[in-house]
Design a protein around this motif. Structure first.
Motif, short mmCIF file in Angstrom:
data_model
loop_
_atom_site.label_atom_id
_atom_site.label_comp_id
_atom_site.label_asym_id
_atom_site.label_seq_id
_atom_site.Cartn_x
_atom_site.Cartn_y
_atom_site.Cartn_z
N LYS A 25 34.36 2.08 12.14
CA LYS A 25 35.00 1.44 13.27
C LYS A 25 35.39 0.16 13.35
O LYS A 25 36.43 -0.55 13.52
CB LYS A 25 34.04 1.93 14.70
CG LYS A 25 34.54 2.67 15.45
CD LYS A 25 33.64 2.78 16.68
CE LYS A 25 34.17 2.67 18.19
NZ LYS A 25 33.27 2.45 19.10
N TYR A 26 34.34 -0.62 12.85
CA TYR A 26 34.47 -1.94 12.54
C TYR A 26 35.61 -2.39 11.84
O TYR A 26 36.69 -3.45 11.86
CB TYR A 26 33.15 -2.68 11.73
CG TYR A 26 33.34 -4.04 11.05
CD1 TYR A 26 33.31 -5.03 11.77
CD2 TYR A 26 33.57 -3.94 9.80
CE1 TYR A 26 33.49 -6.33 10.97
CE2 TYR A 26 33.80 -5.06 9.11
CZ TYR A 26 33.70 -6.26 9.81
OH TYR A 26 33.87 -7.50 9.31
N ALA A 27 35.96 -1.35 10.71
CA ALA A 27 37.35 -1.87 9.87
C ALA A 27 38.58 -1.07 10.41
O ALA A 27 39.72 -1.11 10.00
CB ALA A 27 37.15 -0.90 8.45
N GLY A 28 38.30 -0.77 11.69
CA GLY A 28 39.72 -0.33 12.54
C GLY A 28 40.00 1.09 12.24
O GLY A 28 41.26 1.50 12.43
N ILE A 29 38.98 1.91 11.62
CA ILE A 29 39.25 3.22 11.30
C ILE A 29 39.31 4.20 12.39
O ILE A 29 37.88 4.09 12.96
CB ILE A 29 38.77 3.84 10.16
CG1 ILE A 29 38.96 2.85 8.83
CG2 ILE A 29 38.96 5.28 9.78
CD1 ILE A 29 38.15 2.94 7.66
N SER A 30 40.05 4.87 12.98
CA SER A 30 39.55 5.60 14.32
C SER A 30 38.67 6.90 14.01
O SER A 30 39.46 7.66 13.18
CB SER A 30 40.76 6.17 15.01
OG SER A 30 40.68 7.09 15.64
N PRO A 31 37.60 6.95 14.32
CA PRO A 31 36.78 8.10 14.10
C PRO A 31 37.36 9.65 14.46
O PRO A 31 37.21 10.41 13.70
CB PRO A 31 35.32 7.89 14.54
CG PRO A 31 35.37 6.30 14.94
CD PRO A 31 36.89 5.86 15.29
N ALA A 32 37.94 9.51 15.52
CA ALA A 32 38.77 10.82 16.17
C ALA A 32 39.82 11.18 15.00
O ALA A 32 39.87 12.26 14.89
CB ALA A 32 39.20 10.33 17.36
N ARG A 33 40.54 10.31 14.52
CA ARG A 33 41.77 10.60 13.99
C ARG A 33 41.16 10.97 12.40
O ARG A 33 41.44 12.07 12.07
CB ARG A 33 42.53 9.22 13.82
CG ARG A 33 43.84 9.46 13.06
CD ARG A 33 44.72 8.03 13.22
NE ARG A 33 45.65 8.06 11.98
CZ ARG A 33 45.24 7.70 10.91
NH1 ARG A 33 44.23 7.01 10.76
NH2 ARG A 33 46.11 7.76 9.79
N ILE A 34 40.24 10.38 11.87
CA ILE A 34 39.84 10.91 10.60
C ILE A 34 39.13 12.14 10.86
O ILE A 34 39.37 13.12 9.89
CB ILE A 34 38.87 9.91 10.06
CG1 ILE A 34 39.68 8.45 9.72
CG2 ILE A 34 38.09 10.71 8.96
CD1 ILE A 34 40.38 8.68 8.56
N THR A 35 38.42 12.39 11.92
CA THR A 35 37.55 13.65 12.19
C THR A 35 38.78 15.03 12.13
O THR A 35 38.41 15.94 11.44
CB THR A 35 36.87 13.63 13.51
OG1 THR A 35 35.91 12.70 13.31
CG2 THR A 35 36.29 15.14 13.70
N ILE A 36 39.71 14.46 12.96
CA ILE A 36 40.77 15.70 13.07
C ILE A 36 41.53 15.92 11.63
O ILE A 36 41.76 16.96 11.35
CB ILE A 36 41.91 15.29 14.20
CG1 ILE A 36 41.17 15.43 15.57
CG2 ILE A 36 43.07 16.38 14.30
CD1 ILE A 36 41.80 15.03 16.82
N ILE A 37 42.01 14.89 11.25
CA ILE A 37 42.79 15.07 9.76
C ILE A 37 42.00 15.61 8.81
O ILE A 37 42.25 16.58 8.03
CB ILE A 37 43.15 13.65 9.18
CG1 ILE A 37 44.23 13.06 10.16
CG2 ILE A 37 43.38 13.62 7.99
CD1 ILE A 37 44.55 11.62 9.62
N VAL A 38 40.49 15.37 8.69
CA VAL A 38 39.69 15.89 7.69
C VAL A 38 39.73 17.25 7.97
O VAL A 38 39.57 18.32 7.04
CB VAL A 38 38.35 15.24 7.55
CG1 VAL A 38 37.15 16.03 6.96
CG2 VAL A 38 38.35 13.87 6.94
N MET A 39 39.54 17.75 9.17
CA MET A 39 39.15 19.10 9.57
C MET A 39 40.45 20.03 9.29
O MET A 39 40.43 21.06 8.85
CB MET A 39 38.93 19.37 11.08
CG MET A 39 37.31 18.87 11.08
SD MET A 39 36.06 19.89 10.07
CE MET A 39 36.22 21.62 10.84
#
Lengths: 523, 364
Positions: B242-256
């Motif tokens: 989050k600190y690095a500006g990576i959106s947790p929601a976006r990554i969660t969806i992409i990974v799934m």
């Protein structure tokens, strides 16, 4: 007549001069790391004995051995002259040792009374223990200025009072020897003073106190003798009266250090950031920031002082785009969003706001990642560091990291080493290198020297001042008052989510700030 | 603290190998206890799985399934998402393959393979997207939702087969046979091109090569691309991401989506490659075995490749064992369970002594 017998009696107990604690040749290794090396130390009964040393010097390991958390590889422990095995904390308690940890071990939703009798209940029914404990607490409160309402829940107590409960717990179990690990880290200066009064009172009643700290001022104020640890060894033990803060600092680091930061007067330029009516209500409905407003100019270091937990962390997170808040902000005259999709770490960096977070282990670094992956953290989209839009350009980032490590004197200068393989100071240098070399207009810094050794502190402070002199605005949040006083040009004091006051650093002192930190309006 | 003192090579080879060895030792004791010869059993298993191209064919066929589902779990785990839904995602992948193969007239198997891959990945990804979205936006725990989606998938497939795909008048809840143009080349045909003889019986097919290539592709994605960097950063530390500006929601969806797509692709092997029609319960637990494979492969694509072959061996060798000895089929399941237990759950039992050994060697 009575006076002489009294004296004689005291001399008699003192004559065999049985020390309260004597450690002989204690060694302890974790894998290949020698945490304690052949440590021998003697703590006289009825004294306050300080143990100082940098982070990682082995202080906590030594005390953990004494309290039965670790087993020493070799060496012997004598308590009141008798050789004592301490395989667990129960044995330590039985030997009369009480410990007050840096992070309290209290059950938050239990009352003070329940916490005090926890683990020391006399029977299956709690009634009799409660009754007894209530009496004992009353007596202790009267004897040692340790007043706490026994029926209040821990979660409703201030940090200073919670600490008193920890001390009461130890005394309730009839501890003769009290070990305190960094007790003032979370206290306001006035709370710390009160603690020291309590400690002196305990000493006068014949209790023995071991005080572990890295704050030299406290050592000089309150201890009778002090031992200095460096790299797992005791390098010196001195009567406090015969030493000085400067000497102790040198012993801790093993070389001469500057305790004061040398800097020129600030030359503030244009306003970089202005805040107005900043308000934050957390998920529990508690108002963490109450209408905060201030501005910060280029070329100045604005320090935010306050006891931990008064809203500084939240302020930092809001400014860094990690948390949404109400209110208005302008960056270089342009509105800066405090909520919505444009409020995130990436957008803040693009707006030239860099951030050295308070917690480098959780936030500032990805510990299992290589150093080079960590210098790209947050900048992995930036073509200056990672030219390829899809791939991670390993070669380019590694080269950039190596150069940064060189400039920031990171040891070992190995971009392939995982972040967790570096010491605290070197980890912080990696974070600082990443954020400072980005060339921000505004640098947000939280607790820059927490858990950092003295040598690295000097370096970090110099870099922050250099950044200021290069024309950046620096917002410094620290619970170390000395750090704020020596580094900041202007100081705001936060208490309970509000700004209590503003002072110029060269026109105030720790006492005045301390009163503001405790929420006194008129300092 | 001491767990980090193991050299990397020992962590990825010595620890799993020793765990498997211990599992086999206990299995041997069990076999001995029911009055069979452990030595004979081992010989039968190894011979049955690796002793002929017939055995190899089956071993690799099973391994192919496990590579797909193992990769699916491993990718999700890099983001610390525990995708238990491989079973359902693979089942939906089967539906995707069936629809693509049945309703689009393909001129040639290469195009059919391309189309079926898209169909399988899309259906699997869709099935993983819903739990991913719920986790990212609503905080519903991915473990719970993916497990529940396995049941929904099973019922949904049942319904689709019985009500839509079943040919009129057929008693069998399965789709019609796919057209011939969608038949994938078997391994013996591919090897035949190079003049290497291979048994024609086992169903191992070109999907093996696809799965192997995917192991490499997933590795490359995770450790060489920006996306993989973000996935791993998010997995190791959400606050840092989050600190690095990576959106947790976006990554969660992409990974799934990626994870579900990989699980869905398994249908290329079992539905398109082997059965050539969609049947009930085509996945046969391979989605769950994928969890064990990823666990044993340390969630690394190369580890998944090796672990998939080990489990392929256990499947094929176990089948041989049940065929030729009095060892009941259930005991084969016990052996597989022991391997999972030792490589996954009891990992530290092996790791800590090894770490101590290395510490002793270093200091002493």
């Amino acid at each position: 007549m009575t006076a002489t017998t009294d004296q004689a009696a005291r001399q008699e107990t003192a004559a065999p001069s049985v020390p309260a604690i004597e450690l002989r040749g204690i060694s302890k290794a974790f894998g290949s790391v020698q945490a304690n090396k052949d440590i021998s130390i003697t703590v006289q009964r009825g004294t306050i004995h300080g143990i100082v040393g940098e982070n990682g010097a082995g202080k906590s390991t030594l005390m953990s051995i004494l309290y039965g958390f670790y087993k020493a590889d070799s060496g012997e422990v004598f308590i009141n002259g008798a050789r004592t095995e301490i395989p667990d904390s129960l044995a330590a308690i039985r030997a009369g040792i009480g410990m007050v940890f840096q992070h309290f071990k209290l059950v938050e939703n239990f009352s003070v009374l329940e916490n005090v009798i926890l683990g020391a209940e006399d029977s299956a029914l709690l009634g009799p223990s409660r009754k007894r404990a209530r009496g004992v607490l009353k007596q202790l409160a009267a004897d040692f200025e340790l007043e706490v309402d026994p029926d209040t829940l821990i979660e409703n107590l201030s940090v200073g009072h919670q600490q008193r409960v920890e001390i009461l717990k130890a005394l309730y179990r009839e501890a003769d020897i009290l070990i305190l690990d960094e007790p003032t880290g979370v206290l306001t200066p006035s709370e710390a003073d009160h603690l020291f009064r309590i400690l002196r009172g305990l000493k006068e009643q014949g209790k023995t106190i071991v005080l572990i700290t890295h704050k030299l001022r406290e050592i000089m104020d309150v201890t009778d003798a002090v031992s200095v640890m460096r790299r797992g060894e005791i390098v010196a033990t001195r009567p406090t009266a015969d030493t000085s803060a400067t000497e102790l600092a040198e012993l801790m680091v093993g070389r001469k250090v500057l305790l004061r930061v040398e800097k020129t007067k600030a030359q503030p330029g244009d306003e970089v950031l202005r805040l107005d009516g900043l308000r934050l209500v957390d998920a529990q409905g508690v108002e963490r920031l109450r209408k905060i407003g201030f501005s910060i100019r280029a070329g100045e270091i604005l320090g935010i002082a306050g006891v931990a937990g008064n809203g500084q962390s939240e302020l930092l997170e809001v400014l860094a785009g990690l948390r949404e808040a109400e209110g208005q902000a302008w960056l270089r005259g342009e509105p800066l969003p405090l909520s919505g999709p444009e409020c995130n770490g990436q957008a803040r960096r693009a707006a030239r706001i860099a951030h050295v977070p308070e917690d480098r282990h959780r936030r500032g670094l990805v510990l299992p990642f290589h150093a080079w992956e960590n210098t790209a953290l947050g900048y992995h989209h930036d073509p200056r560091y990672n030219p390829n839009p899809w791939r991670m350009d390993g070669a380019a980032i590694v080269a950039d990291t190596a150069a940064k490590m060189e400039r920031f004197d990171v040891r070992p200068p190995d971009p392939q080493l995982p972040a967790e393989g570096f010491s605290g100071g070197n980890q912080q240098k990696i974070v600082l290198a990443r954020e400072i070399e980005y060339g921000p207009d505004l640098l947000l810094v939280g607790q820059p020297t927490r858990g950092v050794d003295i040598g690295a502190i000097e370096f970090i402070h110099q870099r922050l001042i250099e950044l200021r002199d290069a024309g950046a605005a620096v917002l410094l949040i620290s619970v170390e008052l000395d750090e704020i006083l020596s580094l900041a040009d202007r100081i705001l004091v936060m208490f309970d989510g509000r700004i209590m006051g503003e002072r110029m650093a060269d026109a105030t002192d720790a006492r005045e700030l301390g009163l503001l930190m405790a929420g006194m309006e008129q300092a | 603290m001491s767990t980090k003192r193991i050299p990397h090579w020992a962590d990825v080879t010595l620890v799993p190998l020793l765990s498997v060895f211990l599992a086999f030792v206990i299995s041997a004791v069990l076999i001995w206890a029911i009055g069979e010869s452990p030595w004979e059993a081992v010989k039968l298993m190894v011979d049955g799985a690796f002793g002929s191209s017939y055995g190899w064919g089956y071993t690799l066929y099973y391994a192919t399934n496990f590579m797909f589902t193992g990769l699916a779990v491993a990718v999700a785990f890099q983001a610390r998402l525990f995708n238990i839904g491989g079973e359902g995602q693979a089942a939906l992948g089967g539906l995707g393959v069936a629809l693509v193969c049945l309703y689009i007239p393909w001129p040639h198997w290469t195009l059919a393979l391309l189309g079926a891959s898209l169909g399988a990945a899309a259906f699997g990804a869709l099935w993983a997207f819903i739990p991913g979205y719920l986790q990212a936006k609503r905080g519903s725990h991915i473990v719970i939702t993916t497990i529940m989606f396995n049941f929904i998938a099973a019922s949904f497939l049942n319904y689709m087969l019985v009500s839509f795909l079943r040919p009129q008048g057929s008693q069998d809840p399965s789709s019609p046979r796919f057209p011939d143009a969608t038949t994938l080349p078997k391994l013996h045909e591919i090897l035949g091109l190079f003049g290497i003889p291979f048994s024609k019986v086992p169903p191992v097919n070109i999907s093996l090569l696809i799965a192997t290539a995917l192991c490499f592709a997933v590795w490359w994605m995770l450790w060489r691309t920006r996306l993989g960097y973000q996935i791993r950063a998010f997995g190791e530390s959400e606050p840092a991401a989050k600190y690095a500006g990576i959106s947790p929601a976006r990554i969660t969806i992409i990974v799934m989506l990626i994870s579900g797509g990989l699980a869905g692709l398994m249908a290329l092997n079992n539905v398109m490659g082997e059965q050539e029609r969609l049947v009930l319960n085509a996945v046969e637990g391979a989605g769950f075995i994928g969890i064990a494979v990823a666990l044993m492969g340390r969630n690394h694509p190369f580890g998944v490749f090796l672990a998939a072959i080990l489990f392929g061996f256990l499947y094929q060798g176990g089948a041989e064992l049940a065929l030729w000895t009095g060892i009941p089929r259930e005991l084969i399941v016990v052996i597989q369970a022991l391997v999972i237990l030792f490589t996954g759950a009891l990992d530290n039992m092996v790791r800590i002594p090894i770490a101590k050994l290395f510490a002793i060697r270093r200091t002493g």
